[in-house]
Design a protein around this motif. Structure first.
Motif, PDB file in Angstrom:
ATOM      1  N   TYR A 133      -7.861   6.006  -9.864  1.00 48.28           N
ATOM      2  CA  TYR A 133      -9.158   6.201  -9.226  1.00 48.28           C
ATOM      3  C   TYR A 133      -9.142   6.260  -7.697  1.00 48.28           C
ATOM      4  O   TYR A 133     -10.127   6.704  -7.102  1.00 48.28           O
ATOM      5  CB  TYR A 133     -10.117   5.086  -9.664  1.00 48.28           C
ATOM      6  N   THR A 134      -8.063   5.822  -7.048  1.00 49.85           N
ATOM      7  CA  THR A 134      -8.140   5.707  -5.582  1.00 49.85           C
ATOM      8  C   THR A 134      -6.990   6.358  -4.828  1.00 49.85           C
ATOM      9  O   THR A 134      -6.951   6.274  -3.602  1.00 49.85           O
ATOM     10  CB  THR A 134      -8.197   4.215  -5.166  1.00 49.85           C
ATOM     11  N   SER A 183      -3.400  -3.281 -12.940  1.00 49.73           N
ATOM     12  CA  SER A 183      -3.998  -3.147 -11.606  1.00 49.73           C
ATOM     13  C   SER A 183      -3.474  -1.905 -10.895  1.00 49.73           C
ATOM     14  O   SER A 183      -4.225  -1.208 -10.205  1.00 49.73           O
ATOM     15  CB  SER A 183      -3.731  -4.404 -10.769  1.00 49.73           C
ATOM     16  N   LEU A 184      -2.187  -1.622 -11.077  1.00 49.59           N
ATOM     17  CA  LEU A 184      -1.616  -0.412 -10.492  1.00 49.59           C
ATOM     18  C   LEU A 184      -2.265   0.822 -11.116  1.00 49.59           C
ATOM     19  O   LEU A 184      -2.596   1.784 -10.407  1.00 49.59           O
ATOM     20  CB  LEU A 184      -0.103  -0.390 -10.715  1.00 49.59           C
ATOM     21  N   TYR A 185      -2.448   0.800 -12.419  1.00 53.81           N
ATOM     22  CA  TYR A 185      -3.078   1.930 -13.104  1.00 53.81           C
ATOM     23  C   TYR A 185      -4.450   2.227 -12.515  1.00 53.81           C
ATOM     24  O   TYR A 185      -4.793   3.391 -12.261  1.00 53.81           O
ATOM     25  CB  TYR A 185      -3.218   1.630 -14.602  1.00 53.81           C
ATOM     26  N   HIS A 186      -5.223   1.189 -12.284  1.00 51.43           N
ATOM     27  CA  HIS A 186      -6.573   1.391 -11.756  1.00 51.43           C
ATOM     28  C   HIS A 186      -6.520   2.074 -10.396  1.00 51.43           C
ATOM     29  O   HIS A 186      -7.286   2.999 -10.115  1.00 51.43           O
ATOM     30  CB  HIS A 186      -7.307   0.039 -11.648  1.00 51.43           C
ATOM     31  N   ARG A 187      -5.586   1.630  -9.540  1.00 46.01           N
ATOM     32  CA  ARG A 187      -5.472   2.248  -8.216  1.00 46.01           C
ATOM     33  C   ARG A 187      -4.988   3.696  -8.329  1.00 46.01           C
ATOM     34  O   ARG A 187      -5.479   4.578  -7.634  1.00 46.01           O
ATOM     35  CB  ARG A 187      -4.538   1.425  -7.330  1.00 46.01           C
ATOM     36  N   LEU A 188      -4.007   3.921  -9.192  1.00 48.43           N
ATOM     37  CA  LEU A 188      -3.474   5.272  -9.347  1.00 48.43           C
ATOM     38  C   LEU A 188      -4.510   6.223  -9.941  1.00 48.43           C
ATOM     39  O   LEU A 188      -4.595   7.391  -9.547  1.00 48.43           O
ATOM     40  CB  LEU A 188      -2.244   5.255 -10.259  1.00 48.43           C
ATOM     41  N   LEU A 197      -3.683   9.638  -4.517  1.00 44.03           N
ATOM     42  CA  LEU A 197      -3.407  11.061  -4.697  1.00 44.03           C
ATOM     43  C   LEU A 197      -3.332  11.455  -6.169  1.00 44.03           C
ATOM     44  O   LEU A 197      -3.838  12.505  -6.574  1.00 44.03           O
ATOM     45  CB  LEU A 197      -2.086  11.415  -4.003  1.00 44.03           C
ATOM     46  N   SER A 198      -2.700  10.628  -6.985  1.00 40.69           N
ATOM     47  CA  SER A 198      -2.504  10.988  -8.387  1.00 40.69           C
ATOM     48  C   SER A 198      -3.823  11.115  -9.143  1.00 40.69           C
ATOM     49  O   SER A 198      -3.884  11.768 -10.191  1.00 40.69           O
ATOM     50  CB  SER A 198      -1.601   9.963  -9.081  1.00 40.69           C
ATOM     51  N   SER A 199      -4.897  10.513  -8.609  1.00 42.32           N
ATOM     52  CA  SER A 199      -6.194  10.642  -9.280  1.00 42.32           C
ATOM     53  C   SER A 199      -6.653  12.098  -9.321  1.00 42.32           C
ATOM     54  O   SER A 199      -7.377  12.509 -10.227  1.00 42.32           O
ATOM     55  CB  SER A 199      -7.245   9.775  -8.576  1.00 42.32           C
ATOM     56  N   PHE A 200      -6.219  12.891  -8.338  1.00 42.69           N
ATOM     57  CA  PHE A 200      -6.623  14.296  -8.301  1.00 42.69           C
ATOM     58  C   PHE A 200      -5.896  15.141  -9.341  1.00 42.69           C
ATOM     59  O   PHE A 200      -6.241  16.313  -9.545  1.00 42.69           O
ATOM     60  CB  PHE A 200      -6.392  14.869  -6.903  1.00 42.69           C
ATOM     61  N   THR A 201      -4.888  14.578  -9.986  1.00 42.76           N
ATOM     62  CA  THR A 201      -4.214  15.300 -11.062  1.00 42.76           C
ATOM     63  C   THR A 201      -4.890  15.041 -12.403  1.00 42.76           C
ATOM     64  O   THR A 201      -4.434  15.537 -13.425  1.00 42.76           O
ATOM     65  CB  THR A 201      -2.727  14.899 -11.159  1.00 42.76           C
ATOM     66  N   ASN A 202      -5.971  14.266 -12.381  1.00 43.64           N
ATOM     67  CA  ASN A 202      -6.702  13.965 -13.610  1.00 43.64           C
ATOM     68  C   ASN A 202      -8.119  14.520 -13.568  1.00 43.64           C
ATOM     69  O   ASN A 202      -9.004  14.015 -14.249  1.00 43.64           O
ATOM     70  CB  ASN A 202      -6.733  12.451 -13.842  1.00 43.64           C
ATOM     71  N   LEU A 203      -8.332  15.543 -12.751  1.00 43.64           N
ATOM     72  CA  LEU A 203      -9.649  16.163 -12.704  1.00 43.64           C
ATOM     73  C   LEU A 203      -9.946  16.821 -14.049  1.00 43.64           C
ATOM     74  O   LEU A 203      -9.081  17.473 -14.634  1.00 43.64           O
ATOM     75  CB  LEU A 203      -9.699  17.200 -11.576  1.00 43.64           C
ATOM     76  N   ARG A 222       0.832  -1.203   0.000  1.00 48.10           N
ATOM     77  CA  ARG A 222       0.000   0.000   0.000  1.00 48.10           C
ATOM     78  C   ARG A 222       0.869   1.256   0.000  1.00 48.10           C
ATOM     79  O   ARG A 222       0.596   2.208  -0.731  1.00 48.10           O
ATOM     80  CB  ARG A 222      -0.923  -0.008   1.214  1.00 48.10           C
ATOM     81  N   TYR A 223       1.925   1.241   0.832  1.00 50.75           N
ATOM     82  CA  TYR A 223       2.817   2.403   0.864  1.00 50.75           C
ATOM     83  C   TYR A 223       3.517   2.589  -0.483  1.00 50.75           C
ATOM     84  O   TYR A 223       3.619   3.720  -0.986  1.00 50.75           O
ATOM     85  CB  TYR A 223       3.879   2.255   1.966  1.00 50.75           C
ATOM     86  N   MET A 224       4.015   1.515  -1.078  1.00 48.13           N
ATOM     87  CA  MET A 224       4.752   1.624  -2.336  1.00 48.13           C
ATOM     88  C   MET A 224       3.840   2.102  -3.465  1.00 48.13           C
ATOM     89  O   MET A 224       4.264   2.867  -4.345  1.00 48.13           O
ATOM     90  CB  MET A 224       5.435   0.300  -2.667  1.00 48.13           C
ATOM     91  N   THR A 225       2.593   1.667  -3.447  1.00 43.09           N
ATOM     92  CA  THR A 225       1.619   2.163  -4.419  1.00 43.09           C
ATOM     93  C   THR A 225       1.441   3.666  -4.244  1.00 43.09           C
ATOM     94  O   THR A 225       1.427   4.432  -5.223  1.00 43.09           O
ATOM     95  CB  THR A 225       0.265   1.455  -4.238  1.00 43.09           C
ATOM     96  N   ARG A 226       1.340   4.081  -2.994  1.00 41.72           N
ATOM     97  CA  ARG A 226       1.209   5.504  -2.695  1.00 41.72           C
ATOM     98  C   ARG A 226       2.433   6.285  -3.164  1.00 41.72           C
ATOM     99  O   ARG A 226       2.315   7.415  -3.645  1.00 41.72           O
ATOM    100  CB  ARG A 226       1.014   5.672  -1.188  1.00 41.72           C
ATOM    101  N   ASN A 227       3.603   5.674  -3.058  1.00 39.94           N
ATOM    102  CA  ASN A 227       4.829   6.335  -3.480  1.00 39.94           C
ATOM    103  C   ASN A 227       4.830   6.572  -4.992  1.00 39.94           C
ATOM    104  O   ASN A 227       5.200   7.648  -5.471  1.00 39.94           O
ATOM    105  CB  ASN A 227       6.037   5.490  -3.075  1.00 39.94           C
TER     106      ASN A 227
END
Length: 343
Positions: free
Chosen positions: A311-312, A304-309, A314-320, A262-267
């Motif tokens: 939609y779920t 799977s990483l793309y889906h998390r990045l 921090l980086s999802s907020f850069t795609n508003l 979870r942390y590495m995904t967040r990174n």
């Protein structure tokens, strides 16, 4: 009787003459217990002479590697290849360590040595030090790691939005770094992200020392975290982001250490956000294409990483969507920069 040395400090230097003494002098109070490797990375100023001066004055503590210019990562690679101590830490030539904090770290290592123990990774606080403006911002991890005990990744708490593990906060056991195979690309900025990421799944035990060890100097105009420099070097930021996304199988990590995964995904999410935001700040047609290409790369190679990045995280907020979305993204970034004083 020969005194045991515990930490190899590698100091990569390129045209560092104006400030490298401050860095090296911060390591020397414990010269009997540490190994200092100054890597002169093809400097054209007085860096080679200053490095040789220290090696001549402190031959039992300081070594110098003179090499052709290869960039910061090349300097780290050279230092790691030469390292002979149990633990390894990179100290950039414009940064420095706090004396009392370093003493605490060394005392802990001496205690472990008597007990036959060792940590794969030691975490300490670091300080954003706006030295010329007399401003500091300490980044601690006391909410993430319990003090005074060896931990596994399954024991850690939650990272706050401003927290992530950076090279400044980490001391690795040298063997862990070599086992992980971490090698940094040459002539590339932002490679510290790789150094602070790739070895993590190889770490089985962690020890946190709640002390402000590392002072990260903020203020040079040519600093890589300067916003204008980030925009100029956006291709290198994208390149490193792809390397980080590719270098570890997070699904495999998740099976053993779900909190670490979870942390590495967040990174990766933070790195994607940085790349996306600075491409937004550039605002050109070419920047838009690069932003789309980066996200398409992640989608094609790590679904799977793309889906998390996307939609779920921090980086999802850069795609508003739309102009409002872009405005909110940039405004949020600038607010975070003011609050956390990271550049």
């Amino acid at each position: 009787m020969k005194i045991m040395k515990y930490i190899t400090f590698t100091v990569p230097c390129y045209n560092s003459a104006p400030y490298m003494r401050r860095c090296i002098d911060s390591l020397l109070p414990f010269k009997d217990y540490v190994e200092i490797i100054i890597v002169n990375d093809g400097s054209t100023d007085a860096t080679p002479e200053i490095a040789d001066e220290y090696a001549h004055r402190f031959p039992d503590a300081v070594q110098v590697i003179h090499k052709a210019n290869g960039g910061h990562g090349s300097g780290v690679n050279a230092g790691l290849a030469r390292a002979s101590c149990k633990y390894f830490k990179v100290v950039d030539s414009d940064d420095w360590l706090d004396r009392s904090s370093l003493q605490k770290v060394l005392f802990r290592m001496m205690h472990w040595e008597k007990q036959g123990k060792e940590a794969d990774m030691i975490v300490c606080n670091y300080v954003y030090d706006h030295l010329h403006e007399s401003r500091k911002k300490s980044m601690s991890y006391k909410n993430v790691f319990k003090e005074g005990r060896m931990l596994t990744w399954n024991d850690i708490g939650m990272f706050s939005p401003s927290q992530y593990l950076v090279m400044h906060s980490l001391i690795f056991r040298t063997e862990i770094l070599k086992k992980s195979g971490v090698t940094l690309p040459e002539h590339t900025f932002y490679v510290d992200n790789i150094f602070a990421y790739r070895p993590l799944p190889y770490v089985e035990n962690i020890y946190y020392i709640n002390t402000d060890l590392y002072h990260y100097f903020i203020g040079r105009e040519d600093q890589s975290v300067n916003e204008e420099i980030l925009k100029q070097r956006i291709d290198q930021q994208i390149f490193v982001t792809k390397i980080v996304a590719d270098c570890v199988d997070l699904e495999e990590v998740k099976e053993t250490y779900p909190k670490l995964a979870r942390y590495m995904t967040r990174n990766v999410s933070i790195m994607m956000a940085i790349s996306s935001i600075h491409l937004l700040l550039i605002g050109s047609e070419d920047a838009w294409k690069k932003r789309a290409e980066l996200w398409n790369y992640i989608k094609a190679h790590h679904k799977s990483l793309y889906h998390r990045l996307r939609y779920t995280t921090l980086s999802s907020f850069t795609n508003l969507p739309g102009k409002t979305g872009r405005f909110v993204t940039v405004a949020g970034y600038r607010a975070a920069r003011r609050i956390y004083q990271f550049n």
